[in-house]
Design a protein around this motif. Structure first.
Motif, mmCIF file in Angstrom:
data_model
loop_
_atom_site.group_PDB
_atom_site.id
_atom_site.type_symbol
_atom_site.label_atom_id
_atom_site.label_comp_id
_atom_site.label_asym_id
_atom_site.label_seq_id
_atom_site.Cartn_x
_atom_site.Cartn_y
_atom_site.Cartn_z
ATOM 1 N N CYS A 196 0.869 -1.263 0.209
ATOM 2 C CA CYS A 196 -0.061 0.142 0.068
ATOM 3 C C CYS A 196 0.709 1.182 -0.066
ATOM 4 N N LEU A 197 1.948 1.246 0.860
ATOM 5 C CA LEU A 197 2.712 2.522 0.820
ATOM 6 C C LEU A 197 3.502 2.710 -0.302
ATOM 7 N N THR A 198 4.105 1.516 -0.650
ATOM 8 C CA THR A 198 4.873 1.437 -2.362
ATOM 9 C C THR A 198 3.884 2.106 -3.279
ATOM 10 N N LEU A 199 2.806 1.570 -3.329
ATOM 11 C CA LEU A 199 1.744 2.220 -4.522
ATOM 12 C C LEU A 199 1.476 3.842 -4.041
ATOM 13 N N ALA A 200 1.239 4.080 -2.974
ATOM 14 C CA ALA A 200 1.014 5.249 -2.806
ATOM 15 C C ALA A 200 2.282 6.416 -2.879
ATOM 16 N N CYS A 201 3.527 5.788 -2.689
ATOM 17 C CA CYS A 201 4.651 6.611 -2.857
ATOM 18 C C CYS A 201 5.002 6.747 -4.267
ATOM 19 N N ALA A 202 4.610 5.818 -5.050
ATOM 20 C CA ALA A 202 4.876 5.698 -6.474
ATOM 21 C C ALA A 202 4.117 6.835 -7.137
ATOM 22 N N LEU A 203 2.686 6.965 -6.811
ATOM 23 C CA LEU A 203 1.621 7.889 -7.220
ATOM 24 C C LEU A 203 2.322 9.423 -6.893
ATOM 25 N N ILE A 204 2.755 9.562 -5.782
ATOM 26 C CA ILE A 204 3.135 10.604 -5.315
ATOM 27 C C ILE A 204 4.544 11.154 -5.887
ATOM 28 N N HIS A 205 5.167 10.201 -6.207
ATOM 29 C CA HIS A 205 6.517 10.435 -6.698
ATOM 30 C C HIS A 205 6.544 10.668 -8.010
ATOM 31 N N ARG A 206 5.551 10.402 -8.759
ATOM 32 C CA ARG A 206 5.296 10.736 -10.391
ATOM 33 C C ARG A 206 4.972 12.144 -10.334
ATOM 34 N N GLU A 207 4.456 12.817 -9.158
ATOM 35 C CA GLU A 207 3.962 14.478 -9.315
ATOM 36 C C GLU A 207 5.307 15.159 -8.974
ATOM 37 N N GLY A 208 6.456 14.413 -8.793
ATOM 38 C CA GLY A 208 7.571 15.496 -8.458
ATOM 39 C C GLY A 208 7.859 15.772 -6.964
ATOM 40 N N VAL A 209 7.074 15.090 -6.032
ATOM 41 C CA VAL A 209 7.260 15.231 -4.736
ATOM 42 C C VAL A 209 8.262 14.592 -3.988
ATOM 43 N N PRO A 210 9.360 15.100 -3.354
ATOM 44 C CA PRO A 210 10.574 14.514 -3.086
ATOM 45 C C PRO A 210 10.428 13.453 -1.877
ATOM 46 N N VAL A 211 9.712 12.071 -2.055
ATOM 47 C CA VAL A 211 9.540 11.128 -1.038
ATOM 48 C C VAL A 211 10.703 10.192 -1.198
ATOM 49 N N THR A 212 10.987 9.502 0.004
ATOM 50 C CA THR A 212 11.924 8.340 -0.013
ATOM 51 C C THR A 212 11.143 7.270 0.914
ATOM 52 N N LEU A 213 11.051 5.961 0.278
ATOM 53 C CA LEU A 213 10.539 5.014 1.039
ATOM 54 C C LEU A 213 11.570 3.815 1.220
ATOM 55 N N VAL A 214 12.173 3.450 2.392
ATOM 56 C CA VAL A 214 13.019 2.249 2.337
ATOM 57 C C VAL A 214 12.318 1.234 3.648
ATOM 58 N N SER A 215 12.751 0.156 3.429
ATOM 59 C CA SER A 215 12.543 -1.102 4.305
ATOM 60 C C SER A 215 13.733 -1.380 5.015
ATOM 61 N N GLY A 216 13.688 -1.904 6.281
ATOM 62 C CA GLY A 216 14.772 -2.606 6.960
ATOM 63 C C GLY A 216 14.384 -2.556 8.539
ATOM 64 N N SER A 217 15.254 -3.161 9.348
ATOM 65 C CA SER A 217 15.031 -3.283 10.765
ATOM 66 C C SER A 217 15.233 -1.870 11.115
ATOM 67 N N GLY A 218 14.396 -1.846 12.503
ATOM 68 C CA GLY A 218 14.649 -0.483 13.203
ATOM 69 C C GLY A 218 16.136 -0.468 13.741
ATOM 70 N N SER A 219 16.466 -1.474 14.171
ATOM 71 C CA SER A 219 17.802 -1.470 15.009
ATOM 72 C C SER A 219 19.191 -1.178 13.690
ATOM 73 N N GLU A 220 18.868 -1.725 12.578
ATOM 74 C CA GLU A 220 19.597 -1.450 11.418
ATOM 75 C C GLU A 220 19.708 0.026 10.666
ATOM 76 N N LEU A 221 18.492 0.310 10.934
ATOM 77 C CA LEU A 221 18.428 1.915 10.157
ATOM 78 C C LEU A 221 18.177 2.976 11.128
ATOM 79 N N SER A 222 18.328 2.858 12.401
ATOM 80 C CA SER A 222 17.961 3.767 13.368
ATOM 81 C C SER A 222 19.106 4.873 13.503
ATOM 82 N N GLU A 223 20.357 4.277 12.834
ATOM 83 C CA GLU A 223 21.434 5.152 13.121
ATOM 84 C C GLU A 223 21.434 6.315 11.658
ATOM 85 N N ALA A 224 20.646 5.902 11.003
ATOM 86 C CA ALA A 224 20.644 6.518 9.412
ATOM 87 C C ALA A 224 19.556 7.624 9.631
ATOM 88 N N LEU A 225 18.188 6.678 10.015
ATOM 89 C CA LEU A 225 16.954 7.579 9.982
ATOM 90 C C LEU A 225 16.726 8.695 11.188
#
Length: 516
Positions: A196-225
């Motif tokens: 659902c989020l991937t489809l929504a972000c695809a539709l939003i991204h097509r309109e030139g809105v700067p969105v980033t959607l990534v997957s991963g474990s919280g412990s792995e991505l917390s340092e970055a996010l």
């Protein structure tokens, strides 16, 4: 009674997946979804297997990134942010409005994905999509006075949210943040909502809105996010354990933050007699199996009223409708009107069932234990993620059900004899998002409400999160950082005059709860 139900034609997961491939081929492959970063869809990350809570069948799993790639995604988002923050407001409004039109066009597919991925009944899945679209349109129409002379943050907003409201909480927040001039990053929830989020972000991204959607474990991505210096604000919705770690990190870094965490929302009954009104609202409190931050899993009841309370409560809870969200008797039948379907997964259903059994072993009294009606499910389907309503009297202090939010259809009742005991029981979790008091005397109710450690206190009616004119926050361990809702959501992700103090639950700044 054996089931004669079948899956409504056109609603199978395979049907939804093929529609995703047709609508957004850039974001979906036959065997996986992609991550969106640096302005393009990337076939990176390690896809994990996933199962639908509806029937245990395989669905798309998250393509998990490692911490190094996540950091690259954050740096790329900062580059997007530096351009987007200078885009004129009319351009931002036009792009967000176009994205909303695209979401509206594919409303039913987004809702169907929510049914399969997080188990929402059709009515509630549609409502989740509609609240996101309608809520953001309200901001698009009225953004100028909310922004005034305010400017975007110095870096993108990082969004980490729970799985239960992918559209009306997460996508809604992302679009308002982008409208305010910030690039946005979202971590796909681990437990559900990915397609659902991937489809929504695809539709939003097509309109030139700067969105980033990534997957991963919280412990792995917390340092970055969370900890990356490029991040301008962290917006978190989830449990207290993870939220506590995020709170420590943002406090250490002095970073703008919005941290919504769980609390034990309580409904107090004191000197009350309008039992018909209470009975009418009980089934509605079970919407989506109480898997929401503003659910009411605890009733604190004056002991002398307990018999009257039970006479109103038990018939109402027995009327709650539970079943397969897409099962029909005949192909042309409408989808079933349910209060809830499965919990988010079989592990959660088992965890709650174990907690109930343990609480009873330690002295809690089972007042109601529902059962699954075979006639509401497909013949032979996996029902391991389904848990019918349970009501316990007097959960023991050693049980998690005594002090923590169950996030499922388990009600607990605590009996009290004095106003002091009522308030102590309602404040058991050191802060909550909402609470309600049912008292015949409004003056008594308002006096007691001022002592309840919940941000919104209803008088005889439930309170909700709210997205528009009404602000939202919490007290104690249920919230940290800026309050949101209406103009405050825009202020939370923009910069105002030097030395500005944002309304919110910071160590040195508190607002009083609101009663209505």
């Amino acid at each position: 009674m054996a089931s004669t139900l079948t899956l409504k034609p056109g609603t199978a997961w395979s049907d939804a997946w093929q529609r995703c491939l047709a609508v957004a081929p850039e974001a979906f492959r036959e065997d996986r979804v992609l991550n969106l970063w640096a302005g393009s869809w990337q076939a990176d990350g390690r896809p994990l297997p996933a199962a639908s809570p509806v029937d245990g069948s395989p669905i798309a799993g998250p393509p998990r990134l490692d911490s190094t790639t996540a950091q690259q995604a954050v740096r790329a988002s900062l580059d997007q942010h530096r351009g987007w923050r200078h885009a004129p407001l009319p351009e931002r409004r036009a792009r967000i409005a176009a994205a909303l039109d695209a979401l509206t066009e594919h409303r039913e597919l987004l809702a169907l994905l929510l049914v399969w991925e997080i188990g929402k009944p059709w009515r509630l899945a549609q409502a989740d999509v509609d609240r996101a679209i309608d809520g953001v349109r309200w901001y698009v129409d009225g953004i100028e006075p909310m922004l005034g002379d305010r400017v975007p943050l110095d870096g993108p907003v990082s969004n980490i949210a729970s799985w239960n409201y992918p559209m009306s909480v997460l996508v809604h927040a992302m679009l308002v943040q982008a409208l305010a001039g910030d690039a946005v990053i979202a971590k796909a929830p681990t437990d559900g909502g990915l397609a659902c989020l991937t489809l929504a972000c695809a539709l939003i991204h097509r309109e030139g809105v700067p969105v980033t959607l990534v997957s991963g474990s919280g412990s792995e991505l917390s340092e970055a996010l969370v900890r990356s210096p490029e991040i301008g604000c962290v917006s978190f919705v989830g449990g207290r354990d993870t939220g506590g770690r995020v709170a420590t990190a943002v406090a250490d870094l002095g970073k703008r933050h919005i941290l919504e965490q769980e609390g034990l929302n309580c409904w107090g009954i004191w000197e009350y007699s309008d039992w018909d009104a209470l009975s009418a609202v009980i089934p509605k409190l079970f919407d989506y199996g109480k898997q929401r931050c503003t659910a009411y899993p605890r009733f604190v009841v004056q002991r002398s009223l307990f018999d009257s309370f039970l006479a109103a409560y038990l018939p109402a809870v027995k009327s709650v409708r539970l079943g397969h969200p897409l099962a029909v008797a005949f192909p042309d039948d409408p989808l079933p009107e349910l209060d809830f379907g499965p919990l988010i997964n079989a592990a959660k259903a088992k965890e709650l069932a174990d907690q109930v059994a343990e609480a009873i072993d330690r002295g809690a009294v089972p007042l109601h234990r529902g059962s699954l009606d075979d006639s509401r499910f497909l013949s032979g389907q996996d029902t391991s993620a389904y848990l019918p309503p349970v009501t316990l009297l007097g959960p023991p202090p050693s049980s998690p059900l005594h002090h923590a939010e169950p996030f499922g259809p388990v009600d607990t009742i605590v009996l009290v004899d004095t106003e002091a005991e009522l308030l102590a029981a309602m404040n058991a979790s050191n802060g909550a998002l909402v609470a309600t008091l049912s008292c015949d005397n409004e003056e008594t109710a308002r006096r007691l409400a001022s002592e309840v450690r919940a941000f919104k206190v209803g008088l005889g009616k439930p309170r909700s999160r709210g997205d528009r004119e009404e602000l939202f926050g919490g007290f104690g361990a249920s919230w940290r950082g800026a309050f949101v809702g209406g103009e405050l959501l825009v202020r939370a992700v923009t910069q105002g005059p030097a030395g500005e103090r944002l309304p919110g639950n910071f160590p040195d700044y508190h607002l009083m709860p609101t009663a209505a």
